[in-house]
Design a protein around this motif. Structure first.
Motif, mmCIF file in Angstrom:
data_model
loop_
_atom_site.group_PDB
_atom_site.id
_atom_site.type_symbol
_atom_site.label_atom_id
_atom_site.label_comp_id
_atom_site.label_asym_id
_atom_site.label_seq_id
_atom_site.Cartn_x
_atom_site.Cartn_y
_atom_site.Cartn_z
ATOM 1 N N ALA A 175 -34.483 34.324 6.622
ATOM 2 C CA ALA A 175 -35.611 34.924 7.330
ATOM 3 C C ALA A 175 -36.587 33.861 7.814
ATOM 4 N N MET A 176 -36.779 32.805 7.036
ATOM 5 C CA MET A 176 -37.677 31.733 7.464
ATOM 6 C C MET A 176 -37.127 31.045 8.707
ATOM 7 N N VAL A 177 -35.838 30.784 8.709
ATOM 8 C CA VAL A 177 -35.210 30.169 9.887
ATOM 9 C C VAL A 177 -35.379 31.070 11.104
ATOM 10 N N GLN A 178 -35.167 32.367 10.906
ATOM 11 C CA GLN A 178 -35.309 33.327 12.000
ATOM 12 C C GLN A 178 -36.738 33.339 12.534
ATOM 13 N N ALA A 179 -37.726 33.375 11.652
ATOM 14 C CA ALA A 179 -39.122 33.415 12.083
ATOM 15 C C ALA A 179 -39.500 32.154 12.845
ATOM 16 N N TYR A 180 -39.002 31.005 12.388
ATOM 17 C CA TYR A 180 -39.361 29.742 13.031
ATOM 18 C C TYR A 180 -38.719 29.569 14.399
ATOM 19 N N THR A 181 -37.748 30.376 14.739
ATOM 20 C CA THR A 181 -37.206 30.312 16.107
ATOM 21 C C THR A 181 -38.183 30.908 17.114
ATOM 22 N N TYR A 182 -39.144 31.703 16.637
ATOM 23 C CA TYR A 182 -40.123 32.328 17.531
ATOM 24 C C TYR A 182 -41.485 31.652 17.482
ATOM 25 N N CYS A 183 -41.798 30.966 16.378
ATOM 26 C CA CYS A 183 -43.125 30.376 16.221
ATOM 27 C C CYS A 183 -43.049 29.284 15.158
ATOM 28 N N ASP A 184 -43.893 28.269 15.284
ATOM 29 C CA ASP A 184 -43.900 27.171 14.312
ATOM 30 C C ASP A 184 -44.637 27.525 13.026
ATOM 31 N N VAL A 185 -45.200 28.736 12.981
ATOM 32 C CA VAL A 185 -45.903 29.203 11.785
ATOM 33 C C VAL A 185 -45.348 30.569 11.401
ATOM 34 N N ALA A 186 -45.111 30.764 10.121
ATOM 35 C CA ALA A 186 -44.561 32.038 9.636
ATOM 36 C C ALA A 186 -45.421 32.583 8.502
ATOM 37 N N ILE A 187 -45.437 33.903 8.390
ATOM 38 C CA ILE A 187 -46.126 34.577 7.291
ATOM 39 C C ILE A 187 -45.086 35.197 6.377
ATOM 40 N N ILE A 188 -45.240 34.976 5.079
ATOM 41 C CA ILE A 188 -44.445 35.676 4.075
ATOM 42 C C ILE A 188 -45.393 36.652 3.395
ATOM 43 N N GLU A 189 -45.057 37.916 3.448
ATOM 44 C CA GLU A 189 -45.983 38.969 3.041
ATOM 45 C C GLU A 189 -45.313 39.923 2.061
ATOM 46 N N GLN A 190 -46.049 40.321 1.044
ATOM 47 C CA GLN A 190 -45.528 41.333 0.124
ATOM 48 C C GLN A 190 -45.208 42.603 0.910
ATOM 49 N N ARG A 191 -44.011 43.129 0.726
ATOM 50 C CA ARG A 191 -43.652 44.344 1.448
ATOM 51 C C ARG A 191 -44.227 45.565 0.733
ATOM 52 N N ILE A 192 -44.931 46.376 1.484
ATOM 53 C CA ILE A 192 -45.470 47.627 0.959
ATOM 54 C C ILE A 192 -44.567 48.754 1.449
ATOM 55 N N ARG A 193 -43.919 49.420 0.525
ATOM 56 C CA ARG A 193 -43.079 50.558 0.924
ATOM 57 C C ARG A 193 -43.935 51.811 1.045
ATOM 58 N N GLY A 194 -43.647 52.594 2.060
ATOM 59 C CA GLY A 194 -44.405 53.816 2.251
ATOM 60 C C GLY A 194 -44.207 54.372 3.643
ATOM 61 N N THR A 195 -45.190 55.091 4.120
ATOM 62 C CA THR A 195 -45.129 55.731 5.431
ATOM 63 C C THR A 195 -45.779 54.829 6.467
ATOM 64 N N GLU A 196 -45.003 54.425 7.468
ATOM 65 C CA GLU A 196 -45.547 53.588 8.530
ATOM 66 C C GLU A 196 -46.262 54.457 9.553
ATOM 67 N N ILE A 197 -47.468 54.047 9.908
ATOM 68 C CA ILE A 197 -48.228 54.779 10.920
ATOM 69 C C ILE A 197 -48.855 53.786 11.893
ATOM 70 N N ALA A 198 -49.126 54.279 13.092
ATOM 71 C CA ALA A 198 -49.833 53.501 14.103
ATOM 72 C C ALA A 198 -51.014 54.330 14.578
ATOM 73 N N ILE A 199 -52.167 53.700 14.655
ATOM 74 C CA ILE A 199 -53.372 54.396 15.108
ATOM 75 C C ILE A 199 -53.908 53.692 16.342
ATOM 76 N N GLY A 200 -53.925 54.401 17.455
ATOM 77 C CA GLY A 200 -54.505 53.866 18.667
ATOM 78 C C GLY A 200 -56.008 54.037 18.652
ATOM 79 N N VAL A 201 -56.697 53.036 19.184
ATOM 80 C CA VAL A 201 -58.156 53.088 19.299
ATOM 81 C C VAL A 201 -58.511 52.945 20.772
ATOM 82 N N ILE A 202 -59.302 53.883 21.277
ATOM 83 C CA ILE A 202 -59.702 53.914 22.679
ATOM 84 C C ILE A 202 -61.218 53.809 22.765
#
Length: 328
Positions: A175-202
């Motif tokens: 995954a690190m190799v994959q991320a670095y193909t798109y950017c020279d900086v990568a974030i490793i983040e604890q995965r939170i399992r649950g319901t994914e939502i998106a909220i638009g703000v206008i």
């Protein structure tokens, strides 16, 4: 969203779509949808790909407003918006300075954390540090602090490109190799399992308003690039199937993130709600996808808004903001 229309109202809008980022095709689809929606409300719309002829054209024949429906670096790193500000051309979307902050995921996480918004525990690593300090040594330290399932993503980018969900050390290395193909900086983040939502703000001028949360249920279990933009690969629920009190907390978090990042006009705040009902901030998009499978249109429909009318109002808000900035 009840602002009095401008007199005279915006007549000519240039919608920018395409660009040279990895998300070019998505941008073209978003741009066409925006152009069609604006045209349906009587605006004169020109859809064009940003290239070497763009700035001279804007100088020679200034439109009333520009809508940069550009995804990826070409539209979300702030450079183009800075040029539009220098030209004094009104445009829809966040100012260049705020755009740069939201585009940089580690910076955005820091700002929203300072605003009291929960975001998953993470570490940011440059490619150089990963190599110079030794991949195995680095990952051993990371694993000591971030056990279990993780999400690895490029520090800049959108549409889930370069993002991996991992559970094992071998998966983390890949995954690190994959991320670095798109950017020279990568974030490793604890995965939170649950319901994914998106909220638009206008925000059309009376302050930011959160749209109904849209629940995202990818059939594959992962909301990757294909699940985002291929019809039929993801189920969307608008409004999201979450308790009212959870929806209220998520809305408050989305608005807090939007304001902490200094965004304007239009944004999408991505969250995940864990099993205890806590919404966690994942990232913000200053120019969210506006294709037929994007969440903004679903949220506007769920709120009872006509998409074309809202887009026309945003175009007018951009003009008001430009006039206001000149006076100040």
């Amino acid at each position: 969203m009840t602002r009095t229309p401008l007199d005279p109202p915006a007549q000519r809008v240039v919608v920018l779509a395409g660009g040279i980022s990895h998300e070019r095709d998505i941008s073209l689809r978003s741009g066409r949808r925006v152009a069609d929606a604006l045209a349906s409300h009587g605006l004169q719309v020109e859809l064009r790909d940003p290239d070497a002829t763009l700035l001279p054209a804007l100088l020679a024949d200034r439109p009333d407003v520009v809508w940069p429906a550009l995804h990826g670096a070409s539209g979300e790193d702030g450079a183009l918006r800075s040029l539009l500000e220098f030209l004094g051309v009104p445009y829809v979307g966040s100012r260049a300075a705020a755009t740069r902050l939201a585009w940089d995921k580690p910076a955005a996480k820091t700002l929203v954390e300072r605003a009291g918004v929960p975001t998953p525990h993470s570490i940011t690593l440059t490619r150089d540090a990963f190599r110079e300090l030794g991949a195995e040594s680095v990952l051993a330290v990371v694993r000591g602090e971030l056990p279990g399932e993780l999400a690895v993503k490029p520090a800049q980018g959108g549409s889930a490109q370069g993002v991996s969900l991992v559970a094992t050390d071998d998966e983390l290395r890949r995954a690190m190799v994959q991320a670095y193909t798109y950017c020279d900086v990568a974030i490793i983040e604890q995965r939170i399992r649950g319901t994914e939502i998106a909220i638009g703000v206008i925000d059309t001028g009376d302050g930011p308003v959160a749209l109904p949360a849209v629940e995202i249920e990818p059939l594959s279990g992962v909301y990757d690039f294909e699940a985002r933009y291929n019809a039929g690969e993801t189920r969307f629920y608008a409004p999201a199937r979450i308790a009212d009190d959870v929806a209220e907390r998520a809305t408050a978090i989305a608005l807090a993130a939007h304001q902490a990042l200094g965004l304007r006009h239009l944004s999408r705040i991505d969250l995940v709600v864990d099993g205890a009902g806590t919404p966690w901030f994942l990232e913000a998009s200053v120019m969210p996808g506006l294709t037929e499978t994007s969440t903004i249109a679903l949220a506007l429909e769920a709120a009872g808004h006509d998409v074309g009318w809202v887009y026309a109002e945003l175009a007018q808000a951009a003009i008001r903001d430009e006039v206001g900035s000149r006076k100040s």
